[in-house]
Design a protein around this motif. Structure first.
Motif, PDB file in Angstrom:
ATOM      1  N   LEU A 321       0.847  -1.338  -0.122  1.00 53.02           N
ATOM      2  CA  LEU A 321       0.077   0.075   0.126  1.00 53.02           C
ATOM      3  C   LEU A 321       0.739   1.240  -0.123  1.00 53.02           C
ATOM      4  CD1 LEU A 321      -2.627  -1.291   2.504  1.00 53.02           C
ATOM      5  CD2 LEU A 321      -2.824  -1.025   0.192  1.00 53.02           C
ATOM      6  N   ASP A 322       2.369   1.178   0.205  1.00 51.29           N
ATOM      7  CA  ASP A 322       3.038   2.407  -0.018  1.00 51.29           C
ATOM      8  C   ASP A 322       3.091   2.933  -1.407  1.00 51.29           C
ATOM      9  OD1 ASP A 322       4.383  -0.010  -0.755  1.00 51.29           O
ATOM     10  OD2 ASP A 322       6.490   0.399   0.266  1.00 51.29           O
ATOM     11  N   ASP A 323       2.541   2.014  -2.365  1.00 49.72           N
ATOM     12  CA  ASP A 323       2.640   2.522  -3.777  1.00 49.72           C
ATOM     13  C   ASP A 323       1.199   2.978  -4.065  1.00 49.72           C
ATOM     14  OD1 ASP A 323       2.534   2.436  -6.811  1.00 49.72           O
ATOM     15  OD2 ASP A 323       3.593   0.572  -6.824  1.00 49.72           O
ATOM     16  N   VAL A 324       1.549   4.137  -4.729  1.00 53.19           N
ATOM     17  CA  VAL A 324       0.308   5.079  -4.748  1.00 53.19           C
ATOM     18  C   VAL A 324      -0.755   4.432  -5.997  1.00 53.19           C
ATOM     19  CG1 VAL A 324       1.193   6.685  -6.347  1.00 53.19           C
ATOM     20  CG2 VAL A 324      -0.658   7.445  -5.334  1.00 53.19           C
ATOM     21  N   ARG A 325      -0.080   3.728  -6.918  1.00 55.29           N
ATOM     22  CA  ARG A 325      -0.773   3.159  -8.097  1.00 55.29           C
ATOM     23  C   ARG A 325      -1.724   1.867  -7.369  1.00 55.29           C
ATOM     24  NH1 ARG A 325       4.372   1.320 -11.596  1.00 55.29           N
ATOM     25  NH2 ARG A 325       5.037   0.929  -9.408  1.00 55.29           N
ATOM     26  N   VAL A 326      -1.205   1.596  -6.358  1.00 52.32           N
ATOM     27  CA  VAL A 326      -2.206   0.396  -5.569  1.00 52.32           C
ATOM     28  C   VAL A 326      -3.364   1.015  -4.816  1.00 52.32           C
ATOM     29  CG1 VAL A 326      -2.051  -1.423  -3.664  1.00 52.32           C
ATOM     30  CG2 VAL A 326      -0.078  -1.349  -5.452  1.00 52.32           C
ATOM     31  N   ARG A 327      -3.093   2.132  -4.196  1.00 51.20           N
ATOM     32  CA  ARG A 327      -4.136   2.629  -3.659  1.00 51.20           C
ATOM     33  C   ARG A 327      -5.092   3.342  -4.348  1.00 51.20           C
ATOM     34  NH1 ARG A 327       0.790   4.967  -0.915  1.00 51.20           N
ATOM     35  NH2 ARG A 327       0.236   7.167  -1.565  1.00 51.20           N
ATOM     36  N   LYS A 328      -4.497   3.735  -5.373  1.00 52.42           N
ATOM     37  CA  LYS A 328      -5.564   4.094  -6.535  1.00 52.42           C
ATOM     38  C   LYS A 328      -6.466   3.314  -7.206  1.00 52.42           C
ATOM     39  CE  LYS A 328      -3.599   9.014  -8.011  1.00 52.42           C
ATOM     40  NZ  LYS A 328      -3.127   9.756  -9.253  1.00 52.42           N
ATOM     41  N   ILE A 330      -7.413   0.449  -5.798  1.00 55.88           N
ATOM     42  CA  ILE A 330      -8.453   0.098  -4.840  1.00 55.88           C
ATOM     43  C   ILE A 330      -9.520   1.035  -5.083  1.00 55.88           C
ATOM     44  CG2 ILE A 330      -8.966  -0.239  -2.237  1.00 55.88           C
ATOM     45  CD1 ILE A 330      -6.139  -1.122  -2.098  1.00 55.88           C
ATOM     46  N   SER A 331      -9.136   2.526  -4.783  1.00 52.93           N
ATOM     47  CA  SER A 331     -10.266   3.419  -4.822  1.00 52.93           C
ATOM     48  C   SER A 331     -11.152   3.308  -6.116  1.00 52.93           C
ATOM     49  CB  SER A 331      -9.519   4.671  -4.862  1.00 52.93           C
ATOM     50  OG  SER A 331     -10.504   5.698  -4.583  1.00 52.93           O
ATOM     51  N   TYR A 332     -10.524   3.276  -7.410  1.00 52.31           N
ATOM     52  CA  TYR A 332     -11.217   3.214  -8.606  1.00 52.31           C
ATOM     53  C   TYR A 332     -12.178   1.626  -8.572  1.00 52.31           C
ATOM     54  CZ  TYR A 332      -9.380   7.342 -10.764  1.00 52.31           C
ATOM     55  OH  TYR A 332      -9.101   8.644 -11.063  1.00 52.31           O
ATOM     56  N   ALA A 333     -11.798   0.870  -7.990  1.00 48.69           N
ATOM     57  CA  ALA A 333     -12.399  -0.476  -7.761  1.00 48.69           C
ATOM     58  C   ALA A 333     -13.554  -0.586  -7.116  1.00 48.69           C
ATOM     59  CB  ALA A 333     -11.461  -1.464  -7.610  1.00 48.69           C
ATOM     60  N   ILE A 334     -13.791   0.548  -6.345  1.00 46.36           N
ATOM     61  CA  ILE A 334     -15.127   0.522  -5.498  1.00 46.36           C
ATOM     62  C   ILE A 334     -16.240   1.136  -5.995  1.00 46.36           C
ATOM     63  CG2 ILE A 334     -15.987   1.090  -3.322  1.00 46.36           C
ATOM     64  CD1 ILE A 334     -13.114   0.831  -2.256  1.00 46.36           C
ATOM     65  N   ASP A 335     -17.276   0.558  -6.250  1.00 45.29           N
ATOM     66  CA  ASP A 335     -18.482   1.265  -6.794  1.00 45.29           C
ATOM     67  C   ASP A 335     -19.365   1.891  -5.749  1.00 45.29           C
ATOM     68  OD1 ASP A 335     -20.697   2.016  -8.028  1.00 45.29           O
ATOM     69  OD2 ASP A 335     -21.318  -0.024  -8.920  1.00 45.29           O
ATOM     70  N   ARG A 336     -18.994   3.267  -5.512  1.00 53.13           N
ATOM     71  CA  ARG A 336     -19.617   3.812  -4.306  1.00 53.13           C
ATOM     72  C   ARG A 336     -21.177   4.111  -4.439  1.00 53.13           C
ATOM     73  NH1 ARG A 336     -14.783   5.210  -5.160  1.00 53.13           N
ATOM     74  NH2 ARG A 336     -13.267   6.387  -3.599  1.00 53.13           N
ATOM     75  N   GLU A 337     -21.695   4.411  -5.752  1.00 46.01           N
ATOM     76  CA  GLU A 337     -23.305   4.270  -5.976  1.00 46.01           C
ATOM     77  C   GLU A 337     -23.736   3.098  -5.555  1.00 46.01           C
ATOM     78  OE1 GLU A 337     -25.191   6.891  -7.079  1.00 46.01           O
ATOM     79  OE2 GLU A 337     -23.485   7.961  -8.122  1.00 46.01           O
ATOM     80  N   THR A 338     -23.384   1.948  -5.913  1.00 46.30           N
ATOM     81  CA  THR A 338     -24.112   0.441  -5.506  1.00 46.30           C
ATOM     82  C   THR A 338     -23.766   0.605  -3.922  1.00 46.30           C
ATOM     83  OG1 THR A 338     -23.491  -0.505  -7.633  1.00 46.30           O
ATOM     84  CG2 THR A 338     -24.052  -1.781  -5.469  1.00 46.30           C
ATOM     85  N   LEU A 339     -22.888   1.040  -3.214  1.00 46.98           N
ATOM     86  CA  LEU A 339     -22.634   1.021  -1.992  1.00 46.98           C
ATOM     87  C   LEU A 339     -23.618   1.565  -1.295  1.00 46.98           C
ATOM     88  CD1 LEU A 339     -21.130   0.386   0.674  1.00 46.98           C
ATOM     89  CD2 LEU A 339     -19.575   2.405   0.451  1.00 46.98           C
ATOM     90  N   VAL A 340     -23.914   3.010  -1.627  1.00 39.45           N
ATOM     91  CA  VAL A 340     -25.103   3.705  -0.870  1.00 39.45           C
ATOM     92  C   VAL A 340     -26.634   3.265  -1.405  1.00 39.45           C
ATOM     93  CG1 VAL A 340     -23.393   5.789  -0.537  1.00 39.45           C
ATOM     94  CG2 VAL A 340     -24.939   5.684  -2.579  1.00 39.45           C
ATOM     95  N   GLU A 341     -26.759   2.874  -2.539  1.00 38.34           N
ATOM     96  CA  GLU A 341     -28.132   2.420  -2.821  1.00 38.34           C
ATOM     97  C   GLU A 341     -28.456   1.073  -2.226  1.00 38.34           C
ATOM     98  OE1 GLU A 341     -28.011   2.549  -7.080  1.00 38.34           O
ATOM     99  OE2 GLU A 341     -27.908   4.726  -7.161  1.00 38.34           O
ATOM    100  N   TYR A 378      -9.730   0.580 -15.160  1.00 40.96           N
ATOM    101  CA  TYR A 378      -8.332   1.698 -14.950  1.00 40.96           C
ATOM    102  C   TYR A 378      -7.730   1.068 -13.878  1.00 40.96           C
ATOM    103  CZ  TYR A 378      -5.761   5.750 -14.193  1.00 40.96           C
ATOM    104  OH  TYR A 378      -4.763   6.515 -13.928  1.00 40.96           O
ATOM    105  N   ALA A 379      -8.699   0.573 -12.669  1.00 40.57           N
ATOM    106  CA  ALA A 379      -8.082   0.005 -11.628  1.00 40.57           C
ATOM    107  C   ALA A 379      -7.233  -1.092 -11.835  1.00 40.57           C
ATOM    108  CB  ALA A 379      -9.250  -0.313 -10.684  1.00 40.57           C
ATOM    109  N   GLN A 380      -7.646  -1.991 -12.769  1.00 38.51           N
ATOM    110  CA  GLN A 380      -6.950  -3.085 -13.075  1.00 38.51           C
ATOM    111  C   GLN A 380      -5.586  -2.799 -13.841  1.00 38.51           C
ATOM    112  OE1 GLN A 380      -9.403  -5.526 -15.630  1.00 38.51           O
ATOM    113  NE2 GLN A 380     -11.167  -5.839 -13.918  1.00 38.51           N
ATOM    114  N   GLN A 381      -5.545  -1.803 -14.625  1.00 38.85           N
ATOM    115  CA  GLN A 381      -4.281  -1.219 -15.335  1.00 38.85           C
ATOM    116  C   GLN A 381      -3.384  -0.916 -14.451  1.00 38.85           C
ATOM    117  OE1 GLN A 381      -5.119   1.756 -18.693  1.00 38.85           O
ATOM    118  NE2 GLN A 381      -3.263   2.874 -17.890  1.00 38.85           N
ATOM    119  N   LEU A 382      -3.803   0.051 -13.369  1.00 37.27           N
ATOM    120  CA  LEU A 382      -2.999   0.596 -12.310  1.00 37.27           C
ATOM    121  C   LEU A 382      -2.388  -0.584 -11.711  1.00 37.27           C
ATOM    122  CD1 LEU A 382      -5.310   3.562 -11.060  1.00 37.27           C
ATOM    123  CD2 LEU A 382      -3.109   3.675 -12.190  1.00 37.27           C
ATOM    124  N   LEU A 383      -3.047  -1.514 -11.037  1.00 37.44           N
ATOM    125  CA  LEU A 383      -2.650  -2.720 -10.448  1.00 37.44           C
ATOM    126  C   LEU A 383      -1.452  -3.468 -11.276  1.00 37.44           C
ATOM    127  CD1 LEU A 383      -3.120  -3.792  -7.666  1.00 37.44           C
ATOM    128  CD2 LEU A 383      -4.533  -5.464  -8.619  1.00 37.44           C
TER     129      LEU A 383
END
Length: 552
Positions: A321-328, A330-341, A378-383
């Motif tokens: 997690l010290d790699d910013v690409r990994v952190r990003k 993870i962030s792009y892999a989370i569907d926030r809309e589905t989470l709240v709905e 894009y999340a997969q690309q970053l990882l």
């Protein structure tokens, strides 16, 4: 749907054919008379008023009752019952209003505040409260020997406080002083436009020097307790209840109508809800998501926008997690809309930044992908760029959360998202409140759930906790440019230019470094029958001082 419209629609959620929360332990003061007839005379006697109790399902057992040792919302509610600072909370607006200080003056440069203490303000044992009590309390909070988890907060305001708290200087560096018994003066690091609202916070609380010196760490036990709030501590059964009774020495006691406030310690939302609907609880501060369809239809379900954000904090020093690409990724892999709905389901608003929309400050937008919050490709690309194509070779990472059904449901959703979109494994670890806080604050985690309720109504309250070395910066984030911008804003007057500096800092925190992963802006959710109880008002801070609550 735009955020503003989403906020407006929240108010429409609560309608129904249900009533609730009668409160069996609460009785109405009697004004009736009883008549006794004898052969000679008829006498009329007035029954004594019955005790009015107010019972709160307050969540977890508090870490402490000492204001210098607390850091959570359950503790804040108890603090407001037992203590009062120079500034108190307006129950309708959550703005700062006179407390122990009946008034204050501000120097022309906005740096020096002079507070005039009430002459009738005394401790619950009758000892007068003086300006020296304020000096003692704030010095104690900031003293590194005290180990206050929130000492960083007043250090962001008071000149010389950072130097004293870090051990670089002694207490004489603190720019606070007692001018006389009823006059207290403080000098700030800059013309902070939000300082009066911030002084409501428990880290600026006033504590009884004479009781602490007499009893040491036992001063918060009921038999030793001395406070200056509208209520005093009379009983504390750990993991069960805290009982507070009306403080007859409180300067504003004539406007306190409750006789007793009982804080129940339970983080079992199902049990708390059952106690509420059976009348054993008058204010339920948490919601059982498993029964949300039922709860949202109740007339006594109170939901409103809140100045707070739910996010995941990341220990940025922990591989991978010290790699910013990994952190990003993870962030792009989370569907926030589905989470709240589908998970939280109460009108929460998906967000990219940590600061919610507020007057003059628009919440941060995602920029790299044109405002798209969810982009698994894009999340997969970053990882893959980080060396883990399709998650191959990526170690199992853990998510820490405090015991609560809602936090567990959210963590399970995140776990599924990261497995589905990145093919990485996540283990979940739940801990009780005090243990969780200790581990989160010390950085003993990889990813940890967090939530931040603004301590005052300004963007800075969401941003200053991520400066290097800050007490709440458990993720160990450090960026010199970020620190400089927060420091610069602290010395600027209110206005658009200052907000622009804070927005630059937030952009670095999120869009550049992805030090945290904001998920949604909260709504406050409470159960309380406002046809029965007055003095409780929805507000963006979700502050509801029990001093102001009364039986209608």
């Amino acid at each position: 749907m735009k955020k503003a419209l989403a906020i407006a629609l929240i108010a429409l959620v609560s309608f129904s054919a249900f009533a609730g929360g009668s409160g069996e332990t609460t009785t109405t003061p009697s004004t009736s008379t009883s008549t006794t007839t004898t052969t000679s005379t008829t006498t009329t006697t007035t029954a004594a008023p019955e005790k009015v109790s107010f019972v709160i399902a307050n969540g977890a057992e508090p870490e402490s009752l000492d204001p210098s040792q607390i850091q959570g919302v359950p503790e804040q509610r108890i603090f407001e019952a037992l203590f009062e600072g120079l500034v108190a909370v307006d129950p309708e607006t959550a703005d700062g209003v006179p407390g122990v200080a009946e008034s204050w003056d501000i120097s022309e440069d906005g740096l020096t505040y002079t507070f005039h203490l009430r002459e009738d303000a005394v401790w619950s044992d009758g000892v007068p409260i003086t300006a020296q009590d304020v000096v003692y309390s704030w010095t104690r909070e900031l003293d590194p020997a005290t180990g206050s988890p929130y000492a960083w907060f007043p250090a962001m305001f008071i000149a010389g406080a950072t130097e004293f708290n870090s051990g670089e200087a002694d207490a004489s560096a603190l720019q606070i002083r007692a001018v006389d018994d009823h006059t207290f003066e403080m000098t700030l690091i800059g013309p902070l436009p939000y300082v009066i609202g911030a002084l409501c916070h428990y880290s600026f609380g006033i504590v009884p020097q004479h009781a602490i010196e007499q009893y040491g760490t036992d001063w918060t036990k009921p038999e030793n307790f001395v406070g200056n709030g509208p209520f005093v501590l009379t009983e504390h059964v750990p993991q069960d209840r805290i009982v507070c009774t009306k403080n007859e020495t409180y300067w504003d006691k004539d406007n306190v109508e409750l006789d007793e406030v009982i804080f129940l310690a339970s983080d079992d939302v199902a049990t708390n809800y059952n106690m509420y609907i059976s009348g054993q609880v008058d204010w339920n501060t948490g919601i059982d998501l498993n029964r949300f369809d039922e709860i949202q239809m109740r007339l006594d379900y109170q939901v409103s926008p809140q100045l707070s954000t739910y996010y995941y904090t990341i220990n940025v020093t922990e591989p991978p997690l010290d790699d910013v690409r990994v952190r990003k990724a993870i962030s792009y892999a989370i569907d926030r809309e589905t989470l709240v709905e589908e998970v939280t389901r109460a009108g929460q608003i998906p967000c990219w930044g940590i600061v919610p929309d507020m007057a003059g400050y628009e919440g941060l937008q995602e920029e790299e992908r044109g405002g798209v919050l969810y982009d698994p490709e894009y999340a997969q690309q970053l990882l893959a760029e980080a060396g883990y194509p399709n998650g191959v070779g990526f170690p199992t990472i853990s998510v820490l959360y405090n015991t609560d059904d809602a936090h567990r449901s959210i963590a399970e959703f995140i776990q599924q998202q990261l497995k589905q979109n990145l093919n990485i494994n996540v283990s979940l670890e739940n801990q009780e409140w005090a243990t969780y806080l200790a581990n989160r604050n010390s950085g003993n985690f990889q990813i940890a759930r967090a939530g931040w309720v603004g301590d005052y109504q300004d963007p800075n309250t969401f941003l200053d906790m991520f400066i290097t070395g800050a007490g709440m910066n458990g993720g160990k984030y450090s960026n010199a440019e970020y620190d400089a911008l927060i420091n610069q804003a602290a010395r600027m007057p209110a206005g658009e230019e200052r907000f622009n500096v804070l927005k630059q800092a937030e952009d670095i925190l999120i869009n550049q470094d992805q030090a945290i992963i904001p998920l949604y802006v909260y709504v406050s959710q409470n159960l309380i029958d406002l046809d029965k109880w007055g003095g409780w008002y929805p507000n963006t801070m979700n502050y509801h001082p029990v001093k102001d609550i009364y039986l209608r």
